[in-house]
Design a protein around this motif. Structure first.
Motif, short mmCIF file in Angstrom:
data_model
loop_
_atom_site.label_atom_id
_atom_site.label_comp_id
_atom_site.label_asym_id
_atom_site.label_seq_id
_atom_site.Cartn_x
_atom_site.Cartn_y
_atom_site.Cartn_z
N GLN A 11 0.83 -1.20 0.00
CA GLN A 11 0.00 0.00 0.00
C GLN A 11 0.87 1.26 0.00
OE1 GLN A 11 -2.65 0.29 3.35
NE2 GLN A 11 -3.77 2.04 2.51
N PHE A 12 1.93 1.24 0.82
CA PHE A 12 2.83 2.39 0.90
C PHE A 12 3.54 2.63 -0.43
CE2 PHE A 12 6.89 4.41 2.29
CZ PHE A 12 6.35 5.55 2.85
N ILE A 15 1.31 4.28 -2.89
CA ILE A 15 1.17 5.71 -2.65
C ILE A 15 2.37 6.47 -3.19
CG2 ILE A 15 1.09 7.47 -0.82
CD1 ILE A 15 -0.53 5.40 0.83
N SER A 18 2.25 7.22 -6.83
CA SER A 18 1.21 8.12 -7.32
C SER A 18 1.86 9.34 -7.97
CB SER A 18 0.30 8.56 -6.18
OG SER A 18 1.00 9.38 -5.27
N GLU A 56 -0.56 7.09 3.76
CA GLU A 56 -0.54 8.31 2.95
C GLU A 56 -0.01 9.48 3.76
OE1 GLU A 56 -3.39 11.01 0.02
OE2 GLU A 56 -4.24 9.34 1.17
#
Length: 277
Positions: A11-12, A15, A18, A56
């Motif tokens: 997940q990190f 991010i 992005s 996030e």
């Protein structure tokens, strides 16, 4: 690494990939953006307490270090991202403060260090300078100092005892008593930063970057902030004499008669008002 940790890492990393995060890193660090992103991944993967925070928010706090061009490698001591009540917080280390101060091009020398038992022989009250010519007798820290000398010759030093620093941290740093606070794990470094920050804030020239750190980093409230936050909250009753415009506090003796004012007197000549103090 557990399945849950692997999921958090994925997940990190998502991010970090992005467009928003990548663009901010490129704008700040140019060709060094990739290396900084790797340090962000290393930081997150090695700190389980950070993994308990919103990933996030962790990334956004790391970007603050990138904007100041300060490395996030813990062993270097320039900048940190630490959790406080599961909220990640960007903190500049004392070495980071020195780095930002040096960027002004106005400092000839700037330093902060620990004073050990036996080293301090005295303080010149006129100049504020320390006599540290004593022989160190133990590994017990008794205080901390920060010092700078500018290119124009101006120099200043600030010394705080260990108890003074502890009292300051407990009063003004909201993370002081946190289980994961750097005050617990890196007290000497936080103490040196505290003394250095107070010295630069009072006497030293600051770059725009350094001013931004002073204004925005989570360093707890300062005396000035406490005044702002608590001002104009307490209302007291006062009486204003319409003829003279003088303020007379309730219960104040009448200066001409020496008598207490009559509480039953008609307020026809006086106006009651509210004054914030």
């Amino acid at each position: 690494m557990s399945t849950n940790q692997m999921a958090k890492m994925d997940q990190f990393k998502g991010i970090l990939n992005s467009q928003t995060i990548r663009a901010q890193l490129r704008n700040s660090l140019k060709e060094n953006a990739g290396a900084f992103m790797s340090s962000m991944i290393d930081l997150y993967s090695s700190d389980r307490t950070l993994q308990e925070c919103d990933p996030e928010k962790v990334a956004l706090e790391c970007v603050k270090a990138a904007a100041l061009n300060l490395p996030l490698v813990k062993s270097l001591g320039f900048a940190y991202v630490v959790p406080y009540k599961k909220v990640p917080t960007f903190i500049v280390g004392y070495k980071g403060l020195i780095q930002l101060a040096q960027r002004t091009g106005l400092y000839k020398t700037i330093n902060a260090d620990v004073v050990y038992e036996g080293e301090l022989c005295g303080v010149d009250k006129l100049s504020g300078m320390l006599d540290l010519s004593g022989t160190r007798t133990s590994d017990t820290a008794v205080g901390y100092f920060a010092y700078f000398k500018l290119l124009n010759g101006f120099e200043k030093i600030l010394y705080m005892t260990k108890d003074d620093v502890a009292a300051w941290g407990e009063r003004y740093s909201p993370s002081y008593n946190s289980s994961y606070s750097p005050w617990r794990t890196e007290f000497d470094k936080m103490a040196m930063k505290t003394v250095l920050r107070r010295l630069i804030g009072a006497y030293g020239p600051m770059s725009a970057e350094l001013q931004r750190v002073f204004e925005t980093e989570d360093h707890g409230s300062t005396p000035q902030q406490e005044i702002k936050e608590n001002a104009n909250k307490t209302m007291i009753d006062i009486t204003v004499d319409e003829e003279t415009g003088e303020v007379i506090e309730d219960g104040e003796p009448d200066e001409e008669s020496g008598r207490e004012p009559d509480p039953s007197a008609e307020p026809s000549e006086k106006t009651t008002a509210k004054a914030p103090f």
